[in-house]
Structure formats: structure tokens, C-alpha cells
Design an enzyme around this catalytic site. Structure first.
Site, PDB file in Angstrom:
ATOM      1  N   ARG A  22       0.820  -1.218   0.000  1.00  0.00           N
ATOM      2  CA  ARG A  22       0.000   0.000   0.000  1.00  0.00           C
ATOM      3  C   ARG A  22       0.857   1.272   0.000  1.00  0.00           C
ATOM      4  NH1 ARG A  22      -5.236  -1.579   3.770  1.00  0.00           N
ATOM      5  NH2 ARG A  22      -6.357  -2.547   2.042  1.00  0.00           N
ATOM      6  N   LYS A  33     -17.707 -16.235   2.233  1.00  0.00           N
ATOM      7  CA  LYS A  33     -19.161 -16.235   2.329  1.00  0.00           C
ATOM      8  C   LYS A  33     -19.840 -15.682   1.087  1.00  0.00           C
ATOM      9  CE  LYS A  33     -19.187 -13.936   6.167  1.00  0.00           C
ATOM     10  NZ  LYS A  33     -19.584 -13.047   7.195  1.00  0.00           N
ATOM     11  N   GLY A  86     -12.844  -4.209   0.538  1.00  0.00           N
ATOM     12  CA  GLY A  86     -14.263  -3.862   0.516  1.00  0.00           C
ATOM     13  C   GLY A  86     -14.600  -2.867  -0.585  1.00  0.00           C
TER      14      GLY A  86
END
Ligand code: ADP
Ligand code: MG
Length: 428
Positions: free
Chosen positions: A37, A198, A407
Site C-alpha cells: 500500500r 461467504k 471492501g
């Protein structure tokens, strides 16, 4: 096309710039274990410093309990930035208040100041205007370059833009541009490889890819839910009971799509199973289509039931070689691939060597994506754990685009607006 103003659209010379970066990097014993990053933000830093700005950088790190939570201090980041930039980086032990103000005031053109963890103040995540105002008071211009945080409306992504002229940094522009491009006008065939934990996290993503991709292949624990939906007994495998109807719904949509056009939705044929998630546990491969093939080939002999059935104590921890090869085959035909989510439990360390016992499926996919079977498509990789695995393997620079935002990349791919981008000034 990126529709927001960037640092290249405004005159910055001599100004004091507050840059929001995403320096939420893994730190162990005060040392950064992966600086991807930081590396990715260097073009923005270099450009800003060429404009002779006074550069103040803010970020969060981890989930601190409050001020003085030294395990989540950004100090190690200041040290690493100093090495990467080959110039001094000052560090302020707070991001607002007297200490931050004093450090900011002492800054001269071309100098860099890193502020302590924004999340030492709970107001950051509450998008608190008063906190944002204090932060803003340190600078003349705000630059958003923390792609990994722009899917949240926090003080340093949203509220702050009410107090300062606010534009995008080069990393943010590159991330949004690359990901949007791949979703809106990919060079076809487009293959989506979706794995991870998930279904719930990636429902919108699956729906979108069923609409736009030529092949969607699922793996990881998420695939287990599809297997259950198809009537396969997955025994102790991790799967989402509550999302079974969702899985059925997605399968139905995929089948309808496959009737309309050339489209493949692939769930695993085989898997690596073990009694426990442990490096010493014996593993075996189960091929749930084996009985069908064997019926044809060796009738009246049948393979033992174990070859096609997961025993009650076992769980699926990786996709099997057959499924991995199928995905690798799809990759050979693709011009663009979007990959999000590992194919198995990649974190379990191996007894020997860098590849864990349940990482072989993921490794096979990586080999295909990197062109080791002859063809290398343009690949966009997203997902915190997926990128973390590539970091561990030293492969982040081998792909077309490896996103710094987990995300945020998911939300962007799913077609959602990112509040931290929306809040920036529009290009004229
Ligand atoms: P990303 O962060 O890349 O989007 P996710 O968070 O969705 O990925 O999923 C990654 C996690 O999924 C990893 O922790 C991995 O161990 C887990 N996982 C993958 N396959 C399995 C499986 N078969 N059983 C249990 N967990 C799995
Ligand atoms: Mg994750």
C-alpha cells in the site's frame, strides 16, 4: 472515465496539502511486513512533492482501542516512508490538537509530516464534522488517495470535504478507472473467478458477473453453499445455511443466462478434504462426479463410495485438481479476468515450503493467470485475503492490477457508489 478532479487538475504549488492515504498495513513487532500500500501511493507522493507542497499525510491503522494503543501506531509507517521517499518524514503523535498543529505549522515546502492514527479518535468513524474541521484546519487542500477506505463515509473521507477543496490522488484515480473499465467495457472473453468465505459478502458481485461475464467460476467456502444447493453432502464443510436460498436463486439465474447466450457458471467438481484444518491432517481428494464417470468406464465395477463422497467427519478445504484445471482452461480463453477470493484455506501453513496444504487450488489459478500455460490475460485482483496471499507469495507486482482496497473494490465492482469518491469535486 474518472469524473472527479485530481491533483493534476488544480494548482498546488506552495500549498499545504492534507493527503488521506490508506496505510493500514500489516505490522509485526513494530515492523511492516508488507508495504504494498505504501509502494502504491508513491506516485501521488512524488507528484505532490514536485509541486513544492507542504505535505501532511493522515491514515488509520488496524482497530485501535483509543489513544496510546501503541500496537496500532503509524510510527513504523513514518520510518518506512522515509526509506521509500529518501527524505525526512516528520511524525506527529496525534492527528488533531496542539501537537498536530505545531508540527504542521513548522512544515516547510517539500517536507512531509505523517499524523498519528485517525482512529485513535472515535469521531473519525462517526463522520464527525467537528473532528473533520479540526483536521481540515491543518491544510489548504484535501487529497483523497485512500482507495481502501472510500467505501465508508468517515470524517477523513466524507465530512472533511465540506471544509476544504477536495480532489483525488493518482492511486484513487487508477483504482477507480481500472476497476470501472473492466466492469463496463472489458476486453472479452471476461472470466470471473470468485472464491473466499461467504456468499453474503459477494451476492451483488455474483449477480453482476452473471450478467456481464462469459464464465463465472466459484471456489472457496462460498462454493460449498452452491454444492449444498445442488444436493451434495458437504459434511463438516463451512457453508452458509441462511444463504442457501440465495445460492439457489443465483444458480437459477445462471442457468437462465446460459440458455440465452454462451455462458458458463462453474462450481467445483472435486475438492481437497481433511478431518481438520491443520497442516498435519491427512488429506484426500474427493470427486463428486466420479461415480458417474466410473459407471460408464468400468461397469459393473464401481469406485469405493469414498472417492465420490465426503465422509461425515470431513470438510472441504480447497478445490480439487479437476476443478482447478477447469478454471485454468477458462483462463486460457480469457482476455480479461477478475479474481476475488481464494479457492481454499490458504492461511494454513505447510510443513515445508511456502505453499500450504489447502493452497494448491489457489496456486493453480495463479499459475494460469500468470501465463504459465501459455496465455496471460489482463487480470484484476481484489479482496483483502486474496491480495494478502499474493503479498505473502511476493506476487503483487505480477498481475495487471492488484487492488489496495478489499471492501472498496467489491463495492465498486458491484456497481455501488463510493461515498469518499462522490464527495470530491467534479471535473468541469
Ligand atoms: P477476500 O478477503 O479476498 O475477499 P474472503 O474474506 O471472502 O476473501 O475469504 C477468504 C477466506 O476464505 C480465507 O480466510 C479462507 O481461509 C476462507 N476459505 C476459503 N476456502 C475455504 C474453505 N473451503 N473452508 C473454509 N474457509 C475457506
Ligand atoms: Mg476477507
Amino acid at each position: 472515465m474518472f469524473t472527479k478532479k485530481t491533483i493534476k487538475d488544480i494548482d498546488l504549488s506552495g500549498k499545504t496539502v492534507l493527503l488521506r492515504a490508506d496505510y493500514n498495513v500489516p505490522v509485526e513487532d513494530g515492523k511492516i511486513t508488507d508495504d504494498y500500500r505504501l509502494q502504491q501511493s508513491l506516485p501521488t507522493l512524488h507528484y505532490l512533492l514536485e509541486q513544492d507542497v507542504k505535505l501532511i499525510i493522515c491514515s488509520h491503522l488496524g482497530r485501535p482501542t483509543g489513544p496510546g494503543d501503541t500496537t496500532n501506531s503509524l510510527f513504523p509507517v513514518a520510518k518506512r516512508l522515509k526509506q521509500l521517499l529518501k527524505r525526512d518524514v516528520e511524525f506527529a503523535p496525534d492527528c488533531i490538537g496542539e501537537r498536530a498543529e505545531k508540527a504542521a505549522k513548522n512544515l516547510k515546502s517539500g517536507q512531509v509530516l505523517l499524523l498519528e492514527n485517525l482512529r485513535f479518535h472515535p469521531e473519525e468513524e462517526k463522520n464527525d464534522p467537528e473532528f473533520a474541521k479540526q483536521l481540515a484546519s491543518l491544510a489548504d487542500v484535501f487529497v483523497q488517495d485512500g482507495f481502501g477506505v472510500v467505501h465508508r463515509a468517515h470524517a477523513s473521507t466524507d465530512a472533511i470535504t465540506k471544509f476544504l477543496p477536495s480532489v483525488a490522488g493518482l492511486l484513487l484515480e487508477k483504482e477507480v478507472d481500472t476497476i470501472t473499465n473492466v466492469m463496463e467495457k472489458p476486453e472479452r472473453p471476461l472470466v470471473a473467478i470468485i472464491g473466499g468465505a461467504k456468499i453474503a459478502d459477494k451476492i451483488d458481485l455474483l449477480h453482476r458477473f452473471i450478467e456481464i461475464a462469459d464464465v463465472v467460476a466459484v471456489g472457496g467456502a462460498m462454493a460449498n453453499t452452491f454444492l449444498v444447493a445442488e444436493g451434495i453432502d458437504v459434511a463438516q464443510s463451512l457453508y452458509d445455511k441462511v444463504d442457501l436460498p440465495v445460492a439457489r436463486d443465483i444458480m437459477r439465474k445462471a442457468r437462465t443466462e446460459a440458455k440465452k447466450r454462451r455462458f458458463i457458471f462453474a462450481i467445483p467438481h472435486d475438492g481437497v478434504v481433511a478431518h481438520k484444518m491443520d497442516k498435519t491432517a491427512p488429506t484426500r481428494i474427493v470427486d463428486w462426479s466420479a461415480h458417474v464417470i466410473a459407471d460408464i468406464e468400468t461397469y459393473p465395477h464401481r469406485p469405493p463410495a469414498r472417492a465420490s463422497h465426503i465422509l461425515w467427519q470431513e470438510m472441504i478445504l480447497d478445490i480439487g485438481p479437476f476443478s482447478g484445471s477447469f478454471i485454468a482452461g477458462g483462463v486460457q480463453l480469457a482476455n480479461t479476468v477478475v479474481w476475488n477470493g481464494t479457492m481454499g484455506v490458504t492461511e494454513t501453513p505447510s510443513l515445508q515450503g511456502p505453499v500450504g496444504p489447502y493452497a494448491h487450488g489457489t496456486e493453480l489459478v495463479i499459475e494460469a493467470l500468470l501465463g504459465q500455460f501459455g496465455h496471460k490475460p489482463f487480470t484484476v485482483v481484489g479482496g483483502g485475503d486474496t491480495v494478502g496471499y499474493l503479498e505473502n507469495r511476493g506476487l503483487v507486482n505480477s498481475f495487471g492490477h492488484v487492488s489496495t482496497g478489499g471492501g472498496a473494490s467489491l463495492e465498486l465492482m458491484a456497481g455501488r457508489k463510493l461515498p469518499g469518491v462522490e464527495a470530491l469535486e467534479d471535473k468541469k
